[in-house]
Design a protein around this motif. Sequence first.
Motif, PDB file in Angstrom:
ATOM      1  N   ILE A  47       0.829  -1.202   0.000  1.00  0.00           N
ATOM      2  CA  ILE A  47       0.000   0.000   0.000  1.00  0.00           C
ATOM      3  C   ILE A  47       0.865   1.253   0.000  1.00  0.00           C
ATOM      4  N   GLU A  48       1.965   1.221   0.750  1.00  0.00           N
ATOM      5  CA  GLU A  48       2.800   2.418   0.897  1.00  0.00           C
ATOM      6  C   GLU A  48       4.174   1.993   1.372  1.00  0.00           C
ATOM      7  N   PHE A  49       5.226   2.673   0.915  1.00  0.00           N
ATOM      8  CA  PHE A  49       6.540   2.519   1.536  1.00  0.00           C
ATOM      9  C   PHE A  49       7.359   3.760   1.287  1.00  0.00           C
ATOM     10  N   ALA A  50       8.376   3.972   2.113  1.00  0.00           N
ATOM     11  CA  ALA A  50       9.247   5.134   1.979  1.00  0.00           C
ATOM     12  C   ALA A  50      10.523   4.891   2.760  1.00  0.00           C
ATOM     13  N   LEU A  51      11.514   5.706   2.497  1.00  0.00           N
ATOM     14  CA  LEU A  51      12.732   5.710   3.303  1.00  0.00           C
ATOM     15  C   LEU A  51      12.431   6.220   4.705  1.00  0.00           C
ATOM     16  N   GLY A  52      13.271   5.841   5.660  1.00  0.00           N
ATOM     17  CA  GLY A  52      13.146   6.333   7.025  1.00  0.00           C
ATOM     18  C   GLY A  52      12.204   5.478   7.856  1.00  0.00           C
ATOM     19  N   GLU A  53      12.042   5.877   9.109  1.00  0.00           N
ATOM     20  CA  GLU A  53      11.155   5.166  10.014  1.00  0.00           C
ATOM     21  C   GLU A  53       9.702   5.455   9.675  1.00  0.00           C
ATOM     22  N   SER A  54       8.828   4.550  10.062  1.00  0.00           N
ATOM     23  CA  SER A  54       7.412   4.765   9.808  1.00  0.00           C
ATOM     24  C   SER A  54       6.888   5.873  10.714  1.00  0.00           C
ATOM     25  N   PRO A  55       5.779   6.488  10.336  1.00  0.00           N
ATOM     26  CA  PRO A  55       5.199   7.523  11.202  1.00  0.00           C
ATOM     27  C   PRO A  55       4.805   7.010  12.573  1.00  0.00           C
ATOM     28  N   ILE A  80      -3.706   2.598  13.769  1.00  0.00           N
ATOM     29  CA  ILE A  80      -4.796   2.706  12.810  1.00  0.00           C
ATOM     30  C   ILE A  80      -4.282   3.373  11.541  1.00  0.00           C
ATOM     31  N   TYR A  81      -4.577   2.742  10.405  1.00  0.00           N
ATOM     32  CA  TYR A  81      -4.224   3.295   9.096  1.00  0.00           C
ATOM     33  C   TYR A  81      -5.509   3.359   8.293  1.00  0.00           C
ATOM     34  N   ASP A  82      -5.907   4.555   7.928  1.00  0.00           N
ATOM     35  CA  ASP A  82      -7.174   4.701   7.220  1.00  0.00           C
ATOM     36  C   ASP A  82      -7.020   5.755   6.139  1.00  0.00           C
ATOM     37  N   ALA A  83      -7.249   5.340   4.893  1.00  0.00           N
ATOM     38  CA  ALA A  83      -7.183   6.246   3.739  1.00  0.00           C
ATOM     39  C   ALA A  83      -5.872   7.026   3.692  1.00  0.00           C
ATOM     40  N   GLY A  84      -4.771   6.342   3.962  1.00  0.00           N
ATOM     41  CA  GLY A  84      -3.465   6.967   3.859  1.00  0.00           C
ATOM     42  C   GLY A  84      -3.084   7.851   5.025  1.00  0.00           C
ATOM     43  N   THR A  85      -3.817   7.780   6.128  1.00  0.00           N
ATOM     44  CA  THR A  85      -3.533   8.614   7.293  1.00  0.00           C
ATOM     45  C   THR A  85      -3.295   7.723   8.502  1.00  0.00           C
ATOM     46  N   TYR A  86      -2.465   8.215   9.429  1.00  0.00           N
ATOM     47  CA  TYR A  86      -1.991   7.425  10.550  1.00  0.00           C
ATOM     48  C   TYR A  86      -2.651   7.901  11.849  1.00  0.00           C
ATOM     49  N   PHE A  87      -3.199   6.943  12.602  1.00  0.00           N
ATOM     50  CA  PHE A  87      -3.796   7.230  13.896  1.00  0.00           C
ATOM     51  C   PHE A  87      -3.340   6.172  14.883  1.00  0.00           C
ATOM     52  N   TYR A  88      -3.608   6.402  16.154  1.00  0.00           N
ATOM     53  CA  TYR A  88      -3.490   5.348  17.151  1.00  0.00           C
ATOM     54  C   TYR A  88      -4.571   5.559  18.200  1.00  0.00           C
ATOM     55  N   SER A  89      -4.974   4.470  18.830  1.00  0.00           N
ATOM     56  CA  SER A  89      -5.977   4.552  19.886  1.00  0.00           C
ATOM     57  C   SER A  89      -5.364   4.079  21.189  1.00  0.00           C
ATOM     58  N   SER A  90      -5.744   4.713  22.255  1.00  0.00           N
ATOM     59  CA  SER A  90      -5.256   4.350  23.580  1.00  0.00           C
ATOM     60  C   SER A  90      -6.403   4.479  24.566  1.00  0.00           C
ATOM     61  N   LYS A  98      -4.606  11.359  15.855  1.00  0.00           N
ATOM     62  CA  LYS A  98      -3.905  11.378  14.572  1.00  0.00           C
ATOM     63  C   LYS A  98      -2.418  11.587  14.805  1.00  0.00           C
ATOM     64  N   VAL A  99      -1.593  10.819  14.124  1.00  0.00           N
ATOM     65  CA  VAL A  99      -0.148  10.975  14.206  1.00  0.00           C
ATOM     66  C   VAL A  99       0.259  12.180  13.372  1.00  0.00           C
ATOM     67  N   ASP A 100       0.973  13.109  13.969  1.00  0.00           N
ATOM     68  CA  ASP A 100       1.401  14.329  13.282  1.00  0.00           C
ATOM     69  C   ASP A 100       2.702  14.069  12.556  1.00  0.00           C
ATOM     70  N   VAL A 101       2.627  13.765  11.251  1.00  0.00           N
ATOM     71  CA  VAL A 101       3.846  13.438  10.515  1.00  0.00           C
ATOM     72  C   VAL A 101       4.724  14.655  10.306  1.00  0.00           C
ATOM     73  N   LEU A 102       4.164  15.866  10.403  1.00  0.00           N
ATOM     74  CA  LEU A 102       4.973  17.064  10.209  1.00  0.00           C
ATOM     75  C   LEU A 102       5.966  17.248  11.346  1.00  0.00           C
ATOM     76  N   SER A 250      -8.853  14.442   2.574  1.00  0.00           N
ATOM     77  CA  SER A 250      -9.164  14.953   3.907  1.00  0.00           C
ATOM     78  C   SER A 250      -8.417  14.231   5.012  1.00  0.00           C
ATOM     79  N   TYR A 251      -7.895  13.021   4.730  1.00  0.00           N
ATOM     80  CA  TYR A 251      -7.262  12.248   5.790  1.00  0.00           C
ATOM     81  C   TYR A 251      -5.794  12.571   5.979  1.00  0.00           C
ATOM     82  N   ARG A 252      -5.068  12.764   4.853  1.00  0.00           N
ATOM     83  CA  ARG A 252      -3.626  12.955   5.007  1.00  0.00           C
ATOM     84  C   ARG A 252      -3.163  14.316   4.526  1.00  0.00           C
ATOM     85  N   TYR A 253      -3.345  14.601   3.245  1.00  0.00           N
ATOM     86  CA  TYR A 253      -2.750  15.805   2.676  1.00  0.00           C
ATOM     87  C   TYR A 253      -3.683  17.006   2.667  1.00  0.00           C
TER      88      TYR A 253
END
Length: 306
Positions: A47-55, A80-90, A98-102, A250-253
Amino acid sequence: MWSDATIRVDAVLYDLDRNANKMLYSVVNKNGIIGYIITDNGQTKVIEFALGESPYQNILHKDVDIKSINEKVNKKINLIYDAGTYFYSSDDNRTITKVDVLNNDSLSAVNSTLNDGILVSPRSIWQNINVIPGVPAETNNPPTIGCGPVSAMNLVKYWDSHGYPNLVSDSDTKQILYNKLYSALSCFPFLGDIATLPDSYKEGVRNYTTSHLVTNLIVLRYSSISNSDISILKTEVNNNRPGTILYDDSYRYGLHYVTFVGYAQDLVGDDFYIIHDLWSSTNVYRSWSNDVSDMNFWSIFTFRFN
């Protein structure tokens, strides 16, 4: 290919309905994590890959072993991965964040000798890969926060060094060139960000080149993108012509301009396209069919000289 590296299973990923539907892997060599991969749950489609550590890496904690990671994820946190965006639940899944990739170094560039992140996936080998060499990867960090003028900057700088040397002056710093393009593209402040309307982008790039004595630029805009339109992008890449994608994601970019620079395909025939997303200098690979089905494309712009 990433040589002398192994692929490590890091976690199961869930959708927003709490269904397990993706897998997260890290690509590891003797220096540590050098890339990540997200596949479907059956491990047959990347589905997705890139250099560096994952978000997700700051959540997983890179200083614990894989057993501890799995126990932590399974018992305390769902990724949680949904429509190209990263989340986690606790908090027993009562809160989704939402994981802030910036603000995460996950997508930062690493050793540039890694051949643009081409790798062997768990069950497939990439083929038909083509990346345009020499395309700049300027980012829209403050104070140059407008993605419209920054994506256009990548194109203008590329053409300046590929046959049209009038486009960028020797005295043009990034800020100066950004200001020129900001004006040419009729950008304006909007809700704390910078907006560039699609038609203004199309006409603005042409107006900029014309004002710099390059009068033969043709700009085409495509909307209502379908699966077959991957052929448009491939044609441009095959002719060493980088272009622009405007997302409505709306989910990632969000509403965001990026520069497309290449494409790839795996052995089962799934198409991926490669972008400079202006958030990092790393080539980002995204699934074409996923973004078409999620209706993430607003417009695609191509540029050629007659």
